[in-house]
Design a protein around this motif. Sequence first.
Motif, PDB file in Angstrom:
ATOM      1  N   ARG A  43       1.126  -1.152  -0.204  1.00 22.11           N
ATOM      2  CA  ARG A  43       0.083   0.039   0.026  1.00 22.11           C
ATOM      3  C   ARG A  43       0.723   1.441  -0.043  1.00 22.11           C
ATOM      4  O   ARG A  43       2.069   1.162   0.217  1.00 22.11           O
ATOM      5  CB  ARG A  43      -0.810  -0.053   1.187  1.00 22.11           C
ATOM      6  CG  ARG A  43      -1.490  -1.316   1.299  1.00 22.11           C
ATOM      7  CD  ARG A  43      -2.707  -1.072   2.578  1.00 22.11           C
ATOM      8  NE  ARG A  43      -3.717  -0.118   2.162  1.00 22.11           N
ATOM      9  CZ  ARG A  43      -4.835  -0.111   1.516  1.00 22.11           C
ATOM     10  NH1 ARG A  43      -4.982  -1.697   0.969  1.00 22.11           N
ATOM     11  NH2 ARG A  43      -5.570   0.754   1.253  1.00 22.11           N
TER      12      ARG A  43
ATOM     13  N   LYS B  47      -0.556   4.906   5.562  1.00 19.88           N
ATOM     14  CA  LYS B  47      -0.290   4.113   6.820  1.00 19.88           C
ATOM     15  C   LYS B  47       0.078   5.103   7.848  1.00 19.88           C
ATOM     16  O   LYS B  47       0.062   4.712   9.177  1.00 19.88           O
ATOM     17  CB  LYS B  47       0.903   3.183   6.659  1.00 19.88           C
ATOM     18  CG  LYS B  47       0.579   1.828   5.526  1.00 19.88           C
ATOM     19  CD  LYS B  47       1.762   1.165   5.464  1.00 19.88           C
ATOM     20  CE  LYS B  47       1.404  -0.230   4.687  1.00 19.88           C
ATOM     21  NZ  LYS B  47       0.323  -0.951   5.194  1.00 19.88           N
TER      22      LYS B  47
ATOM     23  N   GLU C  46      -6.826   3.029   8.941  1.00 22.15           N
ATOM     24  CA  GLU C  46      -6.355   4.319   8.340  1.00 22.15           C
ATOM     25  C   GLU C  46      -7.236   5.502   8.169  1.00 22.15           C
ATOM     26  O   GLU C  46      -6.656   6.550   8.062  1.00 22.15           O
ATOM     27  CB  GLU C  46      -5.568   3.769   6.936  1.00 22.15           C
ATOM     28  CG  GLU C  46      -4.666   2.805   7.006  1.00 22.15           C
ATOM     29  CD  GLU C  46      -4.383   2.136   5.631  1.00 22.15           C
ATOM     30  OE1 GLU C  46      -3.281   1.389   5.719  1.00 22.15           O
ATOM     31  OE2 GLU C  46      -5.172   2.432   4.613  1.00 22.15           O
TER      32      GLU C  46
END
Length: 377
Positions: free
Chosen positions: A236, A241, A280
């Motif tokens: 990702r 993050k 997130e």
Amino acid sequence: MAKTSEAKRDLEREANLVEVDGEFCVPFEADQTRHYIDLGPFELERSSWYFIKKVLFFLPAIFLFILAIQLMKSGAQAVGPQIEGQFPFANGLSTLGTGWLGAYFVLSGSPVAATAISLFGAGTISKFQAFTMLSGSRLGASFIVLLTGFLYATKHKDRPRGDSIGIGIQAMVMTAITYIPGMMIGFAIIRAGWLDEAHLPGWALFLSGLGVILVAFNLIDRVLPQVSSDATASKRAAWLKNPWTMFALGCLVATLTLSVSVALTVLVPLAAKGYVKRDEALPYIMGANITTLADTLVVAMLQPTPVAAQVVLAEAIGVTIVSLIILAFFFQPVKRTVIGLDDWLVATNLRLGIFVGGLFLLPVAFLASGFFFGSGS
């Protein structure tokens, strides 16, 4: 020899990638590799005509925005004597319920917040009532995210409903977690008079408000990574993050859209498709809930009394303090609690129904207090 084998494996992986919109690749078969290109939130190529259109829309939008504020001020002054001290503006609790339910019905908190400030500017409601009505509008503004999650889950029954409906639950819960203690801090600031002109002159009040609402831009400069278009296979984007980065991104998106409803609703399809994980999204929600007050601050600054800006500023300062404390010291336990509650609620229809019912019963109870307790303060 080893390098040759590794290069061959890379070519085989690339052969299994399926390009979609030139941005990422989605696997259609079990042996295909999922691939993300880390474009970041800002790396978008736009034509010059795109920006010209934006400017052409921006100018009349600003004109209509100011015109609407002036119309609301005149209307509030006209109807003020008839509704002052009457239901649903009888006391601070009833105005809290009015703002909360009003945001439900118009599916946005900003118009209700602007109404609260306009009524205060006209002398129809007190400073405390304006503050609670503003807070209620924020508590109800995320309802559109929950509604969108329900609709998305109904349309896409093949996807887990926890991802789409869960984002709506998280938006409502995180707003309550930040705004309820933020309200207390903001009310204490108002009661202490720390934002009064005796402590801050008018020009300083304006600059203070601008600094608080646009604090996101300072954060963005510090936390956003340098973005490139290099492909990063099977992982990702790193900026998703980082809680502080997502917090700053939420601040920015709500500032640009001037609507927490718009800023948060985009999370529903992203979470349902797996582009953004639920944990997130939490700091993004927190950031959007702060800078969504930017347009309300503008409305307050156009009122005849500077106290209107103090009401909005106190709310923004209180919520900002709570959000930064959570991010700095308590993000992991808050994240576990919110995600755990989310999973528990979506597990059965009964729990979900009780939760949604409570979202209506609570503001209705606040609103009903106006029938029994009449106080303009």
